[in-house]
Design a protein around this motif. Structure first.
Motif, PDB file in Angstrom:
ATOM      1  N   ILE A  37       2.724  -6.504   3.417  1.00 34.40           N
ATOM      2  CA  ILE A  37       1.863  -5.362   2.604  1.00 34.40           C
ATOM      3  C   ILE A  37       2.717  -5.208   1.159  1.00 34.40           C
ATOM      4  N   GLU A  38       4.273  -5.359   1.483  1.00 31.17           N
ATOM      5  CA  GLU A  38       4.905  -4.672   0.449  1.00 31.17           C
ATOM      6  C   GLU A  38       4.669  -6.016  -0.548  1.00 31.17           C
ATOM      7  N   LYS A  39       4.197  -7.162  -0.129  1.00 31.64           N
ATOM      8  CA  LYS A  39       4.338  -8.173  -0.664  1.00 31.64           C
ATOM      9  C   LYS A  39       2.977  -7.830  -1.976  1.00 31.64           C
ATOM     10  N   LEU A  40       1.431  -6.889  -1.236  1.00 39.18           N
ATOM     11  CA  LEU A  40       0.453  -6.787  -1.216  1.00 39.18           C
ATOM     12  C   LEU A  40       0.786  -6.255  -2.859  1.00 39.18           C
ATOM     13  N   SER A  41       1.518  -4.333  -2.104  1.00 41.85           N
ATOM     14  CA  SER A  41       1.748  -3.473  -3.087  1.00 41.85           C
ATOM     15  C   SER A  41       2.351  -4.101  -3.861  1.00 41.85           C
ATOM     16  N   GLU A  42       3.139  -5.297  -4.370  1.00 42.36           N
ATOM     17  CA  GLU A  42       3.839  -5.482  -5.475  1.00 42.36           C
ATOM     18  C   GLU A  42       2.990  -6.585  -6.057  1.00 42.36           C
ATOM     19  N   ILE A  43       1.757  -6.969  -5.812  1.00 38.40           N
ATOM     20  CA  ILE A  43       1.063  -8.075  -6.442  1.00 38.40           C
ATOM     21  C   ILE A  43       1.044  -7.813  -7.645  1.00 38.40           C
ATOM     22  N   ASP A  44       1.168  -7.774  -8.926  1.00 40.64           N
ATOM     23  CA  ASP A  44       1.256  -7.484 -10.166  1.00 40.64           C
ATOM     24  C   ASP A  44       1.160  -5.933 -10.178  1.00 40.64           C
ATOM     25  N   GLY A  45       2.698  -6.322 -11.351  1.00 38.96           N
ATOM     26  CA  GLY A  45       3.211  -4.762 -11.294  1.00 38.96           C
ATOM     27  C   GLY A  45       2.679  -4.400 -13.079  1.00 38.96           C
ATOM     28  N   SER A  46       2.198  -5.375 -13.696  1.00 37.59           N
ATOM     29  CA  SER A  46       1.592  -4.885 -14.938  1.00 37.59           C
ATOM     30  C   SER A  46       0.229  -3.864 -15.107  1.00 37.59           C
ATOM     31  N   LEU A  47      -0.232  -4.265 -13.426  1.00 41.38           N
ATOM     32  CA  LEU A  47      -1.663  -4.088 -13.428  1.00 41.38           C
ATOM     33  C   LEU A  47      -1.647  -2.000 -12.474  1.00 41.38           C
ATOM     34  N   ASP A  48      -2.472  -1.200 -12.784  1.00 34.95           N
ATOM     35  CA  ASP A  48      -2.292   0.229 -12.422  1.00 34.95           C
ATOM     36  C   ASP A  48      -3.359  -0.086 -11.239  1.00 34.95           C
ATOM     37  N   TYR A  49      -2.921   0.068  -9.730  1.00 35.64           N
ATOM     38  CA  TYR A  49      -3.417   0.215  -8.899  1.00 35.64           C
ATOM     39  C   TYR A  49      -3.281   1.635  -7.405  1.00 35.64           C
ATOM     40  N   ASN A  50      -3.416   1.936  -6.654  1.00 30.25           N
ATOM     41  CA  ASN A  50      -3.012   2.116  -5.257  1.00 30.25           C
ATOM     42  C   ASN A  50      -3.672   0.936  -4.105  1.00 30.25           C
ATOM     43  N   ILE A  51      -2.203   1.766  -3.413  1.00 32.35           N
ATOM     44  CA  ILE A  51      -3.076   0.365  -2.423  1.00 32.35           C
ATOM     45  C   ILE A  51      -2.237   1.492  -1.243  1.00 32.35           C
ATOM     46  N   SER A  52      -3.615   0.929   0.454  1.00 37.36           N
ATOM     47  CA  SER A  52      -2.943   1.626   1.389  1.00 37.36           C
ATOM     48  C   SER A  52      -3.215   0.648   2.531  1.00 37.36           C
ATOM     49  N   HIS A  53      -3.102   0.549   3.951  1.00 39.20           N
ATOM     50  CA  HIS A  53      -2.909   0.246   4.895  1.00 39.20           C
ATOM     51  C   HIS A  53      -3.041   0.511   6.141  1.00 39.20           C
ATOM     52  N   TYR A  54      -4.661   0.156   7.207  1.00 37.22           N
ATOM     53  CA  TYR A  54      -4.585   0.885   7.711  1.00 37.22           C
ATOM     54  C   TYR A  54      -5.010  -0.205   8.780  1.00 37.22           C
ATOM     55  N   ILE A  55      -4.334  -0.815   9.508  1.00 39.96           N
ATOM     56  CA  ILE A  55      -4.392  -1.185  11.305  1.00 39.96           C
ATOM     57  C   ILE A  55      -4.368  -3.181  10.253  1.00 39.96           C
ATOM     58  N   ASP A  56      -6.046  -3.567  10.574  1.00 40.47           N
ATOM     59  CA  ASP A  56      -6.221  -5.158   9.823  1.00 40.47           C
ATOM     60  C   ASP A  56      -6.843  -4.401   8.789  1.00 40.47           C
ATOM     61  N   ASP A  57      -7.000  -3.363   7.944  1.00 41.65           N
ATOM     62  CA  ASP A  57      -7.293  -3.179   6.657  1.00 41.65           C
ATOM     63  C   ASP A  57      -6.468  -2.924   5.295  1.00 41.65           C
ATOM     64  N   ILE A  58      -6.462  -3.853   4.156  1.00 42.75           N
ATOM     65  CA  ILE A  58      -5.478  -3.032   3.041  1.00 42.75           C
ATOM     66  C   ILE A  58      -6.859  -3.196   2.403  1.00 42.75           C
ATOM     67  N   PHE A  59      -6.757  -1.359   1.185  1.00 44.59           N
ATOM     68  CA  PHE A  59      -8.044  -1.533   0.213  1.00 44.59           C
ATOM     69  C   PHE A  59      -7.045  -1.157  -0.628  1.00 44.59           C
ATOM     70  N   TYR A  60      -7.265  -1.466  -1.577  1.00 52.75           N
ATOM     71  CA  TYR A  60      -6.848  -0.722  -3.501  1.00 52.75           C
ATOM     72  C   TYR A  60      -8.085  -0.234  -4.061  1.00 52.75           C
ATOM     73  N   SER A  61      -7.361   1.174  -4.923  1.00 51.40           N
ATOM     74  CA  SER A  61      -7.950   1.434  -6.114  1.00 51.40           C
ATOM     75  C   SER A  61      -7.588   1.809  -7.095  1.00 51.40           C
ATOM     76  N   GLY A  62      -8.665   1.638  -7.983  1.00 54.22           N
ATOM     77  CA  GLY A  62      -8.191   1.743  -9.457  1.00 54.22           C
ATOM     78  C   GLY A  62      -8.829   1.328 -10.294  1.00 54.22           C
ATOM     79  N   ARG A  63      -9.410   0.421 -11.583  1.00 51.49           N
ATOM     80  CA  ARG A  63      -9.464   0.506 -12.897  1.00 51.49           C
ATOM     81  C   ARG A  63     -10.923  -1.133 -12.218  1.00 51.49           C
TER      82      ARG A  63
END
Length: 321
Positions: free
Chosen positions: A169-195
């Protein structure tokens, strides 16, 4: 040696408030202490959904609860804030709030997450993250896994899942530092929000990263949704603010309208019996279940929930029993 290390069985016994003989005996027969079954439900499209459950018996469940609270939870509560599942003070609501009002939501699901986590990975967590000795890590792994994998249905499974997945999940949170997004993790689900355009760029590398870590992204549940359509995070609508969603509110409203005098009479009887019998083993009636649904809506959005509560109270007052 760290103060929180568990180097001996004596230390483990002290943490769990159990005798060594009992712990070792239960570990030796843990695999046979489960009731396994397939839980069937219906998806929104009407197709069947089957989830395999390994439910521990009371004896094993009790020790798993002790392991979770005394040994695993202290480490889970140190995880990054964007991890919300199986954590004190966090819930599906806090997870959803993180994403409210953005242009788009990207949802990713890890397919067969728990069965994909092997006992070898769990042993590694006890040995290297929680700092147990080989012997203690082996005993704890035996008590929290079944047939070589992490079982669905145990008090320890969600917490251990968090500790296994955190590096990914930490790697997924840093997947592209040039982009603007939020990330969260809930058990087996990962969510991103942004443009929307940013999330389009993230989707493929995120799925690749999940695969690199020995898991399989569920392509059927991978969704990129733009505002203008219902956007949901852990079942909660997040288009402008955290909401229970129009469809769910309307469904509850219809149930309220359908309450009959017979339903109210049954509700009154149940309430009287609860007072008499101190709530013991009394099956919830239709109206009680409806109040439960409304309480859940209140936990998501107080304004929506309290409006529903007023409606059901007014309906009950109008009925004569």
């Amino acid at each position: 040696m760290r103060n929180n290390e568990i180097r001996t069985l004596k230390r483990l016994c002290s943490l769990l408030h159990l005798k060594e003989e009992y712990i070792l005996d239960l570990a030796s027969r843990a695999n046979s202490c489960y009731y396994s079954y397939d839980k069937k439900s219906r998806k929104k499209d009407g197709t069947a959904k089957i989830r395999h459950i390994d439910s521990p018996n009371i004896e094993l469940k009790n020790i798993q609860k002790k392991i979770d609270s005394a040994i695993i939870k202290p480490y889970v509560n140190l995880l990054p804030d964007y991890i919300h599942g199986a954590r004190t003070g966090k819930s599906i609501v806090t997870n959803a709030t993180n994403h409210a009002g953005y242009e788009a939501i990207l949802s990713l699901d890890i397919e067969n997450c728990f069965p994909s986590i092997t006992s070898k990975r769990i042993y590694y967590i006890f040995r290297n993250t929680i700092h147990c000795s080989d012997k203690v890590a082996s005993v704890l792994t035996t008590l929290t896994t079944k047939d070589g994998v992490l079982p669905q249905g145990c008090p320890t499974s969600a917490s251990l899942c968090n500790l296994v997945l955190v590096q990914m999940i930490e790697k997924l949170s840093e997947i592209d530092g040039s982009l603007d997004y939020n990330i969260s993790h809930y058990i087996d689900d990962i969510f991103y929000s942004g443009r929307y355009c940013d999330l389009q760029k993230i989707r493929k590398p995120a799925m690749t990263e999940i695969g690199k870590n020995g898991f399989r992204p569920n392509t059927k549940k991978t969704l990129l949704v733009k505002n203008g359509r219902p956007m949901k995070v852990t079942g909660i609508t997040v288009n402008t603010k955290v909401s229970a969603g129009r469809r769910r509110i309307r469904k509850i409203q219809r149930k309220i309208l359908k309450i009959t005098e017979k339903d109210k009479a049954e509700y009154d009887i149940v309430l009287k019996n609860r007072k008499r019998n101190n709530n013991s083993k009394i099956k919830a009636c239709k109206i009680e279940k409806l109040f439960g649904e409304i309480s859940n809506v209140i936990s998501i959005n107080k304004e929506q929930g309290y409006k529903l509560k007023k409606k059901i109270e007014a309906k009950l007052n109008d009925l004569i029993t």
